[in-house]
Motif scaffolding. Structure first.
Motif, PDB file in Angstrom:
ATOM      1  N   UNK A 423      33.075 -49.005   0.743  1.00 41.39           N
ATOM      2  CA  UNK A 423      34.045 -48.126   0.080  1.00 41.39           C
ATOM      3  C   UNK A 423      35.374 -48.232   0.822  1.00 41.39           C
ATOM      4  N   UNK A 424      36.425 -48.539   0.099  1.00 41.01           N
ATOM      5  CA  UNK A 424      37.765 -48.547   0.696  1.00 41.01           C
ATOM      6  C   UNK A 424      38.436 -47.247   0.285  1.00 41.01           C
ATOM      7  N   UNK A 425      38.698 -46.373   1.263  1.00 36.18           N
ATOM      8  CA  UNK A 425      39.198 -45.036   0.969  1.00 36.18           C
ATOM      9  C   UNK A 425      40.592 -44.832   1.545  1.00 36.18           C
ATOM     10  N   UNK A 426      41.248 -43.780   1.084  1.00 28.89           N
ATOM     11  CA  UNK A 426      42.574 -43.422   1.602  1.00 28.89           C
ATOM     12  C   UNK A 426      42.443 -42.163   2.467  1.00 28.89           C
ATOM     13  N   UNK A 427      42.901 -42.244   3.694  1.00 29.18           N
ATOM     14  CA  UNK A 427      42.949 -41.043   4.544  1.00 29.18           C
ATOM     15  C   UNK A 427      41.622 -40.660   5.152  1.00 29.18           C
ATOM     16  N   UNK A 428      41.688 -39.787   6.138  1.00 28.34           N
ATOM     17  CA  UNK A 428      40.503 -39.382   6.892  1.00 28.34           C
ATOM     18  C   UNK A 428      39.607 -38.404   6.136  1.00 28.34           C
ATOM     19  N   UNK A 429      40.227 -37.519   5.309  1.00 26.08           N
ATOM     20  CA  UNK A 429      39.411 -36.502   4.640  1.00 26.08           C
ATOM     21  C   UNK A 429      38.440 -37.130   3.651  1.00 26.08           C
ATOM     22  N   UNK A 430      38.945 -38.094   2.848  1.00 29.22           N
ATOM     23  CA  UNK A 430      38.073 -38.755   1.864  1.00 29.22           C
ATOM     24  C   UNK A 430      37.015 -39.593   2.561  1.00 29.22           C
ATOM     25  N   UNK A 431      37.444 -40.372   3.578  1.00 35.42           N
ATOM     26  CA  UNK A 431      36.475 -41.229   4.264  1.00 35.42           C
ATOM     27  C   UNK A 431      35.445 -40.379   5.013  1.00 35.42           C
ATOM     28  N   UNK A 432      35.855 -39.207   5.478  1.00 39.69           N
ATOM     29  CA  UNK A 432      34.923 -38.311   6.166  1.00 39.69           C
ATOM     30  C   UNK A 432      33.807 -37.853   5.249  1.00 39.69           C
ATOM     31  N   UNK A 439      24.655 -43.765   2.187  1.00 38.24           N
ATOM     32  CA  UNK A 439      23.355 -44.305   2.584  1.00 38.24           C
ATOM     33  C   UNK A 439      23.625 -45.347   3.673  1.00 38.24           C
ATOM     34  N   UNK A 440      23.276 -45.037   4.913  1.00 41.19           N
ATOM     35  CA  UNK A 440      23.723 -45.846   6.052  1.00 41.19           C
ATOM     36  C   UNK A 440      23.151 -47.262   6.048  1.00 41.19           C
ATOM     37  N   UNK A 441      22.041 -47.479   5.356  1.00 39.89           N
ATOM     38  CA  UNK A 441      21.483 -48.836   5.304  1.00 39.89           C
ATOM     39  C   UNK A 441      22.388 -49.782   4.513  1.00 39.89           C
ATOM     40  N   UNK A 442      22.956 -49.292   3.425  1.00 42.59           N
ATOM     41  CA  UNK A 442      23.641 -50.202   2.492  1.00 42.59           C
ATOM     42  C   UNK A 442      25.098 -49.856   2.207  1.00 42.59           C
ATOM     43  N   UNK A 443      25.616 -48.754   2.722  1.00 36.82           N
ATOM     44  CA  UNK A 443      26.978 -48.337   2.361  1.00 36.82           C
ATOM     45  C   UNK A 443      27.870 -48.205   3.596  1.00 36.82           C
ATOM     46  N   UNK A 572      32.809 -31.650  -1.190  1.00 39.37           N
ATOM     47  CA  UNK A 572      32.043 -31.522   0.062  1.00 39.37           C
ATOM     48  C   UNK A 572      31.105 -32.721   0.216  1.00 39.37           C
ATOM     49  N   UNK A 573      30.778 -33.082   1.476  1.00 40.50           N
ATOM     50  CA  UNK A 573      29.854 -34.200   1.701  1.00 40.50           C
ATOM     51  C   UNK A 573      28.536 -34.035   0.954  1.00 40.50           C
ATOM     52  N   UNK A 574      28.034 -32.808   0.888  1.00 34.29           N
ATOM     53  CA  UNK A 574      26.763 -32.558   0.184  1.00 34.29           C
ATOM     54  C   UNK A 574      26.889 -32.924  -1.293  1.00 34.29           C
ATOM     55  N   UNK A 575      28.033 -32.531  -1.896  1.00 30.57           N
ATOM     56  CA  UNK A 575      28.261 -32.870  -3.300  1.00 30.57           C
ATOM     57  C   UNK A 575      28.511 -34.372  -3.473  1.00 30.57           C
ATOM     58  N   UNK A 576      29.276 -34.938  -2.541  1.00 30.31           N
ATOM     59  CA  UNK A 576      29.673 -36.346  -2.664  1.00 30.31           C
ATOM     60  C   UNK A 576      28.450 -37.258  -2.723  1.00 30.31           C
ATOM     61  N   UNK A 577      27.395 -36.897  -2.003  1.00 26.35           N
ATOM     62  CA  UNK A 577      26.187 -37.711  -1.996  1.00 26.35           C
ATOM     63  C   UNK A 577      25.624 -37.942  -3.380  1.00 26.35           C
ATOM     64  N   UNK A 578      25.862 -36.996  -4.302  1.00 26.19           N
ATOM     65  CA  UNK A 578      25.350 -37.148  -5.668  1.00 26.19           C
ATOM     66  C   UNK A 578      26.121 -38.205  -6.449  1.00 26.19           C
ATOM     67  N   UNK A 579      27.371 -38.462  -6.022  1.00 27.56           N
ATOM     68  CA  UNK A 579      28.239 -39.339  -6.812  1.00 27.56           C
ATOM     69  C   UNK A 579      28.285 -40.772  -6.288  1.00 27.56           C
TER      70      UNK A 579
END
Length: 631
Positions: A423-432, A439-443, A572-579
């Motif tokens: 994933x190429x993201x902009x800024x620290x908040x999005x990448x955080x 998924x640390x194995x593949x992302x 939130x990170x919890x929500x982001x995991x669904x997407x």
């Protein structure tokens, strides 16, 4: 008692051995038969392989001299394919689509240079379809059979017919296997054009659009290149069991399309490697100069098609040729293609001095550019090495696309490799948010500092001078081509606002300008994230556009709470995991047939022309318009 039960779990007895029937095995291990599953966002997703498996049989009939027309219709999720070949022998209609290793292609006299030889293709389509129907028309008689998930539900009796000979296959992929799938017609467009380029005179009709080619690979290269940008007229050579078309343009990289027996080998193989080596050797011999191979092939646009008796592919999906010989007891692939080039290309260059001169100038230009880059490249790579030791921009994953699969659990490892994503993201908040929920194995996650440089019109020197571009190039491992690409999927994840769209455009400009093969080979995507969250105390619905929001409000009723996400950092990170999980929505970046990179970049990223201003004014949309249009 507990100890006895635990022991039973590890007992290796007769009861431990299971035999699956053909249908169960295909459904349990679909990757062995059709590669990856996917939802249709990538050109090699399983739903396209299903279509291709049926089409390959139609093409084989055409190659044998039966049937010059194929009709394809896709309505919603249903696919219908009709050919006008000989038709399946009526007594074998059920067996051919439901008994593994049943087919006519084991007899090499019947199908000397066929695409599919192992009798699996249509059985896999049948097993992986919610509904499958096959109907054969043969000499005034017809026979049909219907299946659900590979199980025969209706075996029709033979009957009279006035239909022309041929086979009609209708199927709907099983949505429990291919979740949330959809067909992208541009992918099918490419597939069908390739079939036509390799079978001059064949007419394919897809949803009323007609596909036909008269000049084979010459037509392919005309569509894949811009007449204003190629350095010399396309070289088109034909021989027995081989056809090639070659030119050079001004883009970076190599653009080589390779085919075996009418099959587009997206991952190349022995024939493509032999082509690359033969072209370099012939050019060196002709000019009597030891040019660097990379300089000779820089900016090449080429296509090669060979016919091989009983080809050996490295997977059931036939995307990489493994055959080392053209036919049993015949020449090696390397010698066959090498001898053809040494004679035909050498003769062509002697007869066409202006083309030879243009090739020489293109090679020498590449040589100058490479030498100019050498100094800055060395410094940049040293900086990148130091940065990579503690690269804060990259949060890497464990499995990479370019790794050699282990001998144990090879199939499962390849499946993970296909999922490898950056994933190429902009800024620290999005990448955080993505980093915490990925998924640390593949992302993996690569974080941009801000808006990257607009590199339109700049030379590759900027890739090394610009620290961010250089680090991204190293993270992807594409400096020397795509052979070492570390991630199968490159996903641009930016906010859905004006700044996010601008960053998206700047990144696509970077890839198209310097690494166009990433886009052409379907590795680049745009992440879709929800714009709205609509919820009440009982249910939460995430909506990706205004229409979905209106539907959610209607469903939940009584004034639900509506949240508008302005940026990725607000999720939130919890929500982001669904997407970004199995149901991740992405839009592939597709170059349509006839699109030429420099023209596209000039239009979108060049000087602010009146033409572009008019386009923006004519297509400007505001939120009020969208709300009014929503049901």
């Amino acid at each position: 008692m507990a100890e006895a039960k635990e022991k039973d779990l590890f007992d290796y007895t007769e009861d431990s051995i299971k035999s699956l029937d053909w249908r169960e095995h295909i459904r349990l291990r679909p990757g062995m038969y059709i590669g990856k599953l996917g939802d249709g966002s990538a050109p090699d997703d399983g739903i396209y392989v299903l279509i291709k498996e049926v089409l390959d049989n139609c093409i084989d009939e055409h190659m044998m001299g039966y049937g010059k027309q194929i009709e394809i219709m896709i309505e919603g999720k249903g696919v219908t394919i009709r050919d006008y070949g000989r038709g399946i022998p009526l007594g074998k209609v059920v067996d051919v689509v439901s008994k593994i290793n049943t087919g006519a292609k084991y007899d090499s006299k019947a199908f000397q240079k066929s695409v599919g030889l192992n009798g699996v293709g249509t059985k896999a389509v049948n097993a992986l379809s919610h509904y499958f129907k096959v109907e054969s028309f043969r000499d005034g008689r017809t026979k049909a059979a219907e299946f659900e998930k590979g199980i025969l539900i209706k075996d029709h009796k033979e009957a009279k017919t006035e239909e022309s000979n041929g086979t009609l296959v209708t199927f709907i992929p099983d949505d429990t296997v291919f979740k949330n799938f959809h067909f992208i017609h541009e992918y099918l467009d490419n597939l069908l054009w390739n079939y036509c380029y390799l079978n001059a005179g064949l007419v394919i009709t897809f949803n009323s659009k007609r596909y036909v080619s008269k000049n084979g690979l010459l037509d392919l290269l005309k569509r894949k290149s811009n007449e204003d940008e190629i350095r010399y007229p396309i070289i088109h050579l034909k021989g027995e069991d081989i056809e090639v078309a070659i030119t050079h343009n001004n883009d970076y990289g190599e653009d080589i399309f390779s085919f075996v027996n009418g099959q587009y080998t997206t991952q190349g193989g022995t024939h493509q490697q032999a082509f690359r080596e033969a072209f370099v050797k012939t050019i060196r011999d002709f000019f009597k100069k030891d040019y660097d191979a990379a300089d000779i092939r820089q900016s090449i646009v080429a296509a090669i098609a060979v016919r091989v008796q009983e080809p050996v592919f490295e997977s059931q999906t036939k995307t990489k040729l493994g055959s080392s010989v053209v036919y049993e007891g015949g020449p090696t692939m390397k010698n066959f293609i090498g001898d053809f080039f040494a004679k035909e290309l050498d003769n062509f260059l002697h007869r066409n001095a202006s083309v030879a001169d243009a090739i020489k100038k293109r090679i020498e230009q590449s040589e100058r550019e490479r030498k100019e880059l050498a100094g800055i490249k060395k410094l940049a790579n040293e900086r990148a090495k130091k940065a990579n030791l503690h690269n804060k921009k990259l949060r890497d994953c464990r499995v990479h696309y370019n790794e050699e699969p282990p001998t144990k659990n090879k199939e499962a490892f390849i499946e993970l490799q296909n999922k490898s994503t950056i994933f190429i993201t902009e800024g620290d908040s999005a990448s955080g948010s993505i980093t915490k929920s990925r998924q640390v194995d593949t992302q993996a996650v690569f974080s941009l500092r801000g808006k990257p440089l607009n590199c339109f019109g700049l030379t590759k020197k900027v890739v090394y001078e610009n620290e961010e571009f250089n680090l991204l190039q190293h993270a992807l491992n594409i400096e020397d081509g795509l052979d070492g690409l570390r991630y199968n999927n490159i996903v641009i994840a930016t906010d859905a606002d004006v700044d996010g769209m601008h960053i998206r455009l700047l990144l696509m400009t970077f890839f198209l300008q310097f690494f166009p093969d990433l886009v052409k080979q379907g590795h680049v995507y745009i992440l879709e994230t929800p714009l709205f969250r609509v919820r009440n105390k009982q249910e939460t619905i995430y909506c990706y556009d205004e229409t979905e929001k209106q539907a959610a409000v209607k469903k939940l009723g009584s004034k639900p709470e509506i949240t508008r996400f302005k940026g990725l950092g607000e999720i939130s990170p919890e929500e982001f995991g669904r997407f970004i999980g199995d149901n991740m929505r992405v839009q592939p970046v597709i170059l349509e047939q006839g699109d030429h990179i420099q023209n596209l970049l000039e239009y979108f990223m060049g000087k602010n022309t009146m033409e572009r201003q008019e386009f923006i004014i004519d297509n400007l949309r505001v939120e009020l318009d969208l709300v009014e249009e929503a049901p």
